[in-house]
Motif scaffolding. Structure first.
Motif, mmCIF file in Angstrom:
data_model
loop_
_atom_site.group_PDB
_atom_site.id
_atom_site.type_symbol
_atom_site.label_atom_id
_atom_site.label_comp_id
_atom_site.label_asym_id
_atom_site.label_seq_id
_atom_site.Cartn_x
_atom_site.Cartn_y
_atom_site.Cartn_z
ATOM 1 N N ALA A 90 8.521 15.584 -2.404
ATOM 2 C CA ALA A 90 7.942 15.805 -1.082
ATOM 3 C C ALA A 90 7.968 14.529 -0.248
ATOM 4 O O ALA A 90 8.239 14.556 0.959
ATOM 5 C CB ALA A 90 6.506 16.330 -1.225
ATOM 6 N N THR A 91 7.699 13.395 -0.892
ATOM 7 C CA THR A 91 7.689 12.117 -0.177
ATOM 8 C C THR A 91 9.070 11.766 0.361
ATOM 9 O O THR A 91 9.204 11.231 1.464
ATOM 10 C CB THR A 91 7.192 11.001 -1.110
ATOM 11 N N LEU A 92 10.097 12.085 -0.408
ATOM 12 C CA LEU A 92 11.455 11.678 -0.036
ATOM 13 C C LEU A 92 12.225 12.739 0.744
ATOM 14 O O LEU A 92 13.330 12.458 1.236
ATOM 15 C CB LEU A 92 12.247 11.310 -1.295
ATOM 16 N N ARG A 93 11.685 13.925 0.870
ATOM 17 C CA ARG A 93 12.453 15.039 1.448
ATOM 18 C C ARG A 93 12.963 14.720 2.856
ATOM 19 O O ARG A 93 14.151 14.904 3.161
ATOM 20 C CB ARG A 93 11.589 16.298 1.477
ATOM 21 N N ASP A 94 12.088 14.248 3.735
ATOM 22 C CA ASP A 94 12.510 13.967 5.113
ATOM 23 C C ASP A 94 13.518 12.829 5.160
ATOM 24 O O ASP A 94 14.444 12.834 5.977
ATOM 25 C CB ASP A 94 11.297 13.629 5.987
ATOM 26 N N ALA A 95 13.347 11.839 4.277
ATOM 27 C CA ALA A 95 14.287 10.720 4.250
ATOM 28 C C ALA A 95 15.673 11.182 3.815
ATOM 29 O O ALA A 95 16.691 10.712 4.344
ATOM 30 C CB ALA A 95 13.773 9.621 3.314
ATOM 31 N N GLY A 151 0.776 -1.234 0.000
ATOM 32 C CA GLY A 151 0.000 0.000 0.000
ATOM 33 C C GLY A 151 0.805 1.280 0.000
ATOM 34 O O GLY A 151 0.233 2.364 0.163
ATOM 35 N N LEU A 152 2.123 1.202 -0.212
ATOM 36 C CA LEU A 152 2.944 2.406 -0.236
ATOM 37 C C LEU A 152 3.198 2.830 -1.681
ATOM 38 O O LEU A 152 3.264 2.003 -2.580
ATOM 39 C CB LEU A 152 4.267 2.165 0.481
ATOM 40 N N HIS A 153 3.354 4.132 -1.890
ATOM 41 C CA HIS A 153 3.585 4.643 -3.248
ATOM 42 C C HIS A 153 4.172 6.042 -3.151
ATOM 43 O O HIS A 153 3.733 6.862 -2.348
ATOM 44 C CB HIS A 153 2.282 4.669 -4.047
ATOM 45 N N LEU A 154 5.171 6.324 -4.000
ATOM 46 C CA LEU A 154 5.893 7.597 -3.924
ATOM 47 C C LEU A 154 5.090 8.794 -4.397
ATOM 48 O O LEU A 154 5.241 9.897 -3.860
ATOM 49 C CB LEU A 154 7.173 7.508 -4.761
ATOM 50 N N ASN A 155 4.288 8.614 -5.412
ATOM 51 C CA ASN A 155 3.592 9.762 -5.998
ATOM 52 C C ASN A 155 2.118 9.481 -6.258
ATOM 53 O O ASN A 155 1.552 9.909 -7.255
ATOM 54 C CB ASN A 155 4.294 10.214 -7.289
ATOM 55 N N GLU A 177 18.052 11.259 -16.932
ATOM 56 C CA GLU A 177 16.920 11.922 -16.294
ATOM 57 C C GLU A 177 16.886 11.663 -14.790
ATOM 58 O O GLU A 177 16.431 12.505 -14.018
ATOM 59 C CB GLU A 177 15.597 11.496 -16.947
ATOM 60 N N THR A 178 17.395 10.510 -14.368
ATOM 61 C CA THR A 178 17.407 10.214 -12.936
ATOM 62 C C THR A 178 18.431 11.083 -12.215
ATOM 63 O O THR A 178 18.198 11.542 -11.090
ATOM 64 C CB THR A 178 17.681 8.717 -12.705
ATOM 65 N N ILE A 179 19.564 11.333 -12.849
ATOM 66 C CA ILE A 179 20.547 12.257 -12.279
ATOM 67 C C ILE A 179 19.938 13.649 -12.136
ATOM 68 O O ILE A 179 20.071 14.305 -11.089
ATOM 69 C CB ILE A 179 21.812 12.314 -13.156
ATOM 70 N N ALA A 180 19.254 14.094 -13.178
ATOM 71 C CA ALA A 180 18.651 15.429 -13.139
ATOM 72 C C ALA A 180 17.648 15.538 -12.000
ATOM 73 O O ALA A 180 17.601 16.558 -11.295
ATOM 74 C CB ALA A 180 17.980 15.738 -14.479
ATOM 75 N N PHE A 181 16.867 14.487 -11.793
ATOM 76 C CA PHE A 181 15.888 14.514 -10.703
ATOM 77 C C PHE A 181 16.581 14.464 -9.351
ATOM 78 O O PHE A 181 16.225 15.201 -8.425
ATOM 79 C CB PHE A 181 14.913 13.343 -10.840
ATOM 80 N N ALA A 182 17.588 13.625 -9.200
ATOM 81 C CA ALA A 182 18.314 13.535 -7.931
ATOM 82 C C ALA A 182 18.939 14.878 -7.557
ATOM 83 O O ALA A 182 18.969 15.257 -6.377
ATOM 84 C CB ALA A 182 19.391 12.456 -8.014
ATOM 85 N N GLN A 183 19.407 15.608 -8.549
ATOM 86 C CA GLN A 183 20.050 16.892 -8.270
ATOM 87 C C GLN A 183 19.081 17.934 -7.741
ATOM 88 O O GLN A 183 19.507 18.910 -7.109
ATOM 89 C CB GLN A 183 20.755 17.395 -9.528
ATOM 90 N N ALA A 188 4.125 14.181 -10.634
ATOM 91 C CA ALA A 188 4.768 13.031 -9.993
ATOM 92 C C ALA A 188 6.118 13.429 -9.409
ATOM 93 O O ALA A 188 6.481 12.996 -8.308
ATOM 94 C CB ALA A 188 4.942 11.901 -11.005
ATOM 95 N N GLU A 189 6.877 14.243 -10.137
ATOM 96 C CA GLU A 189 8.167 14.689 -9.616
ATOM 97 C C GLU A 189 7.983 15.517 -8.346
ATOM 98 O O GLU A 189 8.714 15.359 -7.369
ATOM 99 C CB GLU A 189 8.910 15.491 -10.680
ATOM 100 N N GLU A 190 6.999 16.406 -8.351
ATOM 101 C CA GLU A 190 6.753 17.245 -7.177
ATOM 102 C C GLU A 190 6.361 16.392 -5.970
ATOM 103 O O GLU A 190 6.882 16.572 -4.865
ATOM 104 C CB GLU A 190 5.645 18.255 -7.485
ATOM 105 N N TRP A 191 5.455 15.453 -6.181
ATOM 106 C CA TRP A 191 5.013 14.604 -5.072
ATOM 107 C C TRP A 191 6.137 13.682 -4.586
ATOM 108 O O TRP A 191 6.288 13.447 -3.392
ATOM 109 C CB TRP A 191 3.805 13.774 -5.507
ATOM 110 N N THR A 192 6.930 13.154 -5.521
ATOM 111 C CA THR A 192 8.029 12.273 -5.129
ATOM 112 C C THR A 192 9.068 13.036 -4.311
ATOM 113 O O THR A 192 9.586 12.518 -3.311
ATOM 114 C CB THR A 192 8.681 11.639 -6.373
#
Length: 272
Positions: free
Chosen positions: A133-138, A75-79, A167-173, A127-131
C-alpha cells in the motif's frame, strides 16, 4: 558493461568535484544518495534538479538513479503500525520517483533496512500488505515517468524483511508492474546459501540493477570475492544495465576506492 559509482564516497566534496573525478577516473555514470543533496528531495526545486542533471551531462556522465532513499528525512517507514507514518512515506516515495526522473535517472534502489524492518507485533503478512500500500502510488508514478523501483534483498543482519533474492522477486511480482523489479548486491548475496552466479541466473530477468562491492564492505577487488564468475553470469543472462560501485567503508579514500574498483571491474569483465 557500463560502470557507475555511488556518490556518498565523496563525502565533503562539492558535487562538481565528485562528478569531475568520477568522469576522469573512467566511470560512465553516477548513482546519487538524496541525503547528500538535501534534507528532503522536496527541497530540490526544478532549477537545482536541472543544474545537477546538466552538470552530470557536461562531464559525460549519466545519472543512473537514486539509492539510500530514506536516510533523510527522519521518521519514515514502509510498514509502520502508525498509518500516518505510512502515508507520509507513501507521499515521499512519489516525490523520490519524480526527483529521479527529473535528474535523468531511471533506477530507484529501495534498500533502507531500518525503515522497512518489521516492528514488534507486526506479522510478515501484515508488513507485506502495508508495504504494498505504501509503494503503490510510487510504482504507478514510476510507470508514468520511466523509472524502475528496485527492491533490494538485504542480509538478516541488516533487516528482518526481504532477505533473499527469491523472496524479494516474489514480493515485487505482487505489484504486477514492469516498474517494480529487484536489485542484486554482491555484499548481500554473500549471505545467501547459494553461490552468487547461481543467484544471478535464477533471478534473471527480474533484476534491473546491480551493485558491486565485497563482503568486507569495501569496493570490488578490495576483498576475497572473485568477480570473474559474477561477470560471466551477468554476460550469460544478457544483463546490459549498470554495475554500480557501492561501498560502506570509506577508509581508503574516494580516489583509491574509485580507481581500484574500476580497474578491477574492467579486468574481470574483460574491458581493461
Amino acid at each position: 558493461m557500463r560502470f557507475a559509482i555511488c556518490n556518498e564516497i565523496y563525502q565533503g566534496w562539492k558535487l562538481e568535484d565528485a562528478f569531475e573525478h568520477a568522469a576522469r577516473t573512467g566511470y560512465h555514470g553516477v548513482e546519487l544518495a538524496p541525503f547528500t543533496l538535501a534534507e528532503s528531495v522536496t527541497d530540490l526545486g526544478p532549477a537545482e534538479r536541472r543544474r545537477i542533471h546538466d552538470l552530470a551531462r557536461r562531464h559525460g556522465l549519466d545519472i543512473v538513479g537514486l539509492h539510500w532513499l530514506l536516510v533523510k528525512p527522519e521518521g519514515l517507514h514502509l510498514n509502520h503500525p502508525d498509518p500516518a507514518i505510512r502515508q507520509r512515506t507513501a507521499r515521499y516515495f512519489v516525490e523520490l520517483v519524480r526527483c529521479c526522473a527529473d535528474l535523468g535517472g531511471r533506477i530507484l534502489v529501495l534498500g533502507s533496512p531500518k525503515q522497512r524492518s518489521l516492528q514488534p507485533g507486526v506479522s510478515r503478512a501484515q508488513a507485506e500488505e502495508w508495504t504494498r500500500a505504501t509503494l503503490r502510488d510510487a510504482v504507478h508514478e514510476a510507470e508514468d515517468r520511466g523509472v524502475t523501483l528496485c527492491l533490494e534483498p538485504l542480509s538478516p543482519a541488516e533487516t528482518n524483511f526481504l532477505n533473499t533474492a527469491r523472496e524479494t522477486i516474489a514480493f515485487a511480482q505482487t505489484f504486477q508492474s514492469p516498474a517494480c523489479r529487484i536489485l542484486l548486491d554482491v555484499k548481500a548475496m554473500c549471505t545467501e546459501p547459494e553461490p552468487i552466479p547461481a543467484i544471478i541466473r535464477a533471478s534473471w530477468p527480474h533484476f534491473a540493477h546491480f551493485h558491486a562491492n565485497d563482503r568486507n564492505l569495501k569496493g570490488p577487488g578490495f576483498g576475497d570475492v572473485d568477480f570473474r564468475p559474477i561477470a560471466a553470469a551477468l554476460r550469460e543472462v544478457g544483463y546490459d544495465g549498470y554495475v554500480s560501485v557501492e561501498v560502506f567503508n570509506f577508509d581508503d579514500g574516494p580516489d583509491l576506492i574509485a580507481r581500484k574498483s574500476l580497474d578491477y571491474l574492467r579486468q574481470t569483465f574483460g574491458q581493461s
